[in-house]
Each structure stands twice: as structure tokens, then as C-alpha cells.
Motif scaffolding. Structure first.
Motif, PDB file in Angstrom:
ATOM      1  N   ALA A   2       0.841  -1.200   0.000  1.00 41.79           N
ATOM      2  CA  ALA A   2       0.000   0.000   0.000  1.00 41.79           C
ATOM      3  C   ALA A   2       0.873   1.247   0.000  1.00 41.79           C
ATOM      4  O   ALA A   2       2.049   1.203   0.335  1.00 41.79           O
ATOM      5  N   ALA A   3       0.247   2.349  -0.389  1.00 35.76           N
ATOM      6  CA  ALA A   3       0.984   3.616  -0.397  1.00 35.76           C
ATOM      7  C   ALA A   3       1.458   3.940   1.013  1.00 35.76           C
ATOM      8  O   ALA A   3       0.887   3.488   1.996  1.00 35.76           O
ATOM      9  N   SER A   4       2.500   4.739   1.086  1.00 30.75           N
ATOM     10  CA  SER A   4       3.060   5.100   2.390  1.00 30.75           C
ATOM     11  C   SER A   4       2.028   5.883   3.211  1.00 30.75           C
ATOM     12  O   SER A   4       1.165   6.564   2.670  1.00 30.75           O
ATOM     13  N   THR A   5       2.134   5.760   4.520  1.00 30.85           N
ATOM     14  CA  THR A   5       1.231   6.467   5.424  1.00 30.85           C
ATOM     15  C   THR A   5       2.005   7.491   6.238  1.00 30.85           C
ATOM     16  O   THR A   5       3.134   7.216   6.654  1.00 30.85           O
ATOM     17  N   ARG A 192      -6.477   3.198  10.347  1.00 30.25           N
ATOM     18  CA  ARG A 192      -5.493   4.231  10.023  1.00 30.25           C
ATOM     19  C   ARG A 192      -6.175   5.442   9.401  1.00 30.25           C
ATOM     20  O   ARG A 192      -5.852   6.598   9.698  1.00 30.25           O
ATOM     21  N   ALA A 193      -7.167   5.195   8.532  1.00 34.48           N
ATOM     22  CA  ALA A 193      -7.888   6.293   7.885  1.00 34.48           C
ATOM     23  C   ALA A 193      -8.624   7.152   8.923  1.00 34.48           C
ATOM     24  O   ALA A 193      -8.664   8.381   8.812  1.00 34.48           O
ATOM     25  N   LEU A 199      -6.298  13.578  12.768  1.00 35.06           N
ATOM     26  CA  LEU A 199      -5.060  14.359  12.870  1.00 35.06           C
ATOM     27  C   LEU A 199      -4.948  15.391  11.755  1.00 35.06           C
ATOM     28  O   LEU A 199      -4.029  16.202  11.737  1.00 35.06           O
ATOM     29  N   GLY A 200      -5.874  15.340  10.795  1.00 33.23           N
ATOM     30  CA  GLY A 200      -5.817  16.283   9.677  1.00 33.23           C
ATOM     31  C   GLY A 200      -4.637  16.026   8.755  1.00 33.23           C
ATOM     32  O   GLY A 200      -4.074  16.965   8.177  1.00 33.23           O
ATOM     33  N   LEU A 201      -4.256  14.760   8.601  1.00 33.12           N
ATOM     34  CA  LEU A 201      -3.094  14.424   7.764  1.00 33.12           C
ATOM     35  C   LEU A 201      -3.537  14.177   6.327  1.00 33.12           C
ATOM     36  O   LEU A 201      -4.581  13.595   6.096  1.00 33.12           O
TER      37      LEU A 201
END
Length: 201
Positions: A2-5, A192-193, A199-201
């Protein structure tokens, strides 16, 4: 893969045992709570794609302060002391209780609470108390039913439905709940989502 987090950048910042040791009250924080040995450290490690960010211990009650992990400037994950059968003196338990109570009542940076529960023993008194803290303050809360891999699919679904009904009866629609396993990575992307959104990431 998966894409980086953004959570993969999390690093240990500090451990606070008293209010004055807390970082400045700015930015966004997401707190993680759970009974001793409910799988909180494993969940944090899985969410951040790190093996040893939060120390996994076979000794209940290992986390004895509010442990802050910085994801990026002004963005923190906060590991609360494991509660339940932690092997600590009464006075220290009372100190934690007052400290956490004050943190929940007054911390402006707090944006959400994740409560980690072993799917085989969900919604113990303290789980409800922690969720109550969040709901009283109008904060979103999300429950992870960890160690889901310990049950078959049918039992997982039954437990999820039962917990969902009980949370809805107690708190309305303010508390989310999902299945989770740090071992098999079940539910990790979903959780994670939620955290990254808070956190507004």
C-alpha cells in the motif's frame, strides 16, 4: 504494498507522568486507551507500520505514563497507561486516574480517542468509562476489537454486531467500532484512515 502512510513517520517524543511534563497544548492529538494486554501497543505498531514504536510487553500495565509519539510537527499519537490489572500500588493508580481525568477534561489538542478492546472481552467497565470521557467532551471515539484473528469469521461478526448495538444504546452514533488484528493486518487500513482524518493528515 500500500501507499506510504504519514503515521509511518511517528517517533517517540516524550513520556509524561505529571501535567507539567506534557508538550504545549497545540496542534492535534489522538489518544489510545485500552485494558492491560488488550493489544494497544501492537495496534499502534501496526497502524504506524513499525515493529517497535510502542513497546509490546507480556507484563500487564507496562505503559505507566502518557507516552507521546510525534507524527509531524503539532501532530501526536498519545499512548495512555494500560488499565485493568496493572500491577501497581493504589496511590499510583489514583494518580493516573486524576492525571488522565484532567487530560481529558482540559486538553484542547485532543481530537479523538481510540479504545482498544480484546474481541473476546469487549466493553469492560473501564472501556465504557474511557468512551464516556470522549462522548462527554463531544470528541469522536472509535473502538478497535483487537485479536480478531483469535475468533472465526462467524464469531467475529456476531461480536461486532453485539458491541455495535451496545455502543449505540449507550452513546448514540458517536462511537465507531471495527474488527482489528495486528497479526493479520485485518482492519488496519480502516483504522489508520480514522486516525489520520482526526489528525488532519
Amino acid at each position: 504494498m500500500a501507499a506510504s502512510t504519514p503515521l509511518a513517520r511517528a517517533r517517540y517524543l516524550l513520556a509524561a507522568h505529571t501535567p507539567r511534563q506534557l508538550p504545549p497544548d497545540g496542534g492535534f492529538e489522538v489518544a489510545f486507551a485500552g485494558r492491560s494486554n488488550a493489544g494497544k501497543s501492537s495496534a499502534l505498531n501496526a497502524l504506524c507500520r513499525q515493529n517497535a514504536l510502542a513497546r509490546v510487553s507480556r507484563t500487564p500495565g507496562r505503559t505507566q505514563q502518557l507516552v507521546f509519539f510525534e507524527v509531524e510537527p503539532q501532530r501526536y499519537l498519545v499512548d495512555l497507561p494500560g488499565y485493568g490489572y496493572a500491577q501497581v500500588p493504589r496511590e499510583l493508580q489514583a494518580h493516573w486516574q486524576a492525571f488522565i481525568d484532567g487530560y481529558f477534561r482540559s486538553r484542547e489538542a485532543l481530537r479523538g480517542l481510540v479504545v482498544v478492546m480484546d474481541i473476546r472481552h469487549p466493553l469492560r467497565d473501564y472501556d465504557r468509562q474511557m468512551l464516556g470521557y470522549a462522548v462527554q467532551r463531544g470528541l469522536p471515539a472509535h473502538a478497535l476489537l483487537t485479536k480478531a484473528d483469535k475468533l472465526g469469521r462467524g464469531q467475529q461478526a456476531q461480536t461486532l454486531q453485539a458491541v455495535r448495538r451496545e455502543l449505540a444504546a449507550a452513546f448514540g452514533d458517536t462511537v465507531g467500532v471495527q474488527l482489528f488484528s495486528g497479526e493479520t493486518r485485518q482492519g488496519v487500513d480502516e483504522a489508520r484512515a480514522v486516525v489520520e482524518g482526526w489528525l488532519g493528515l
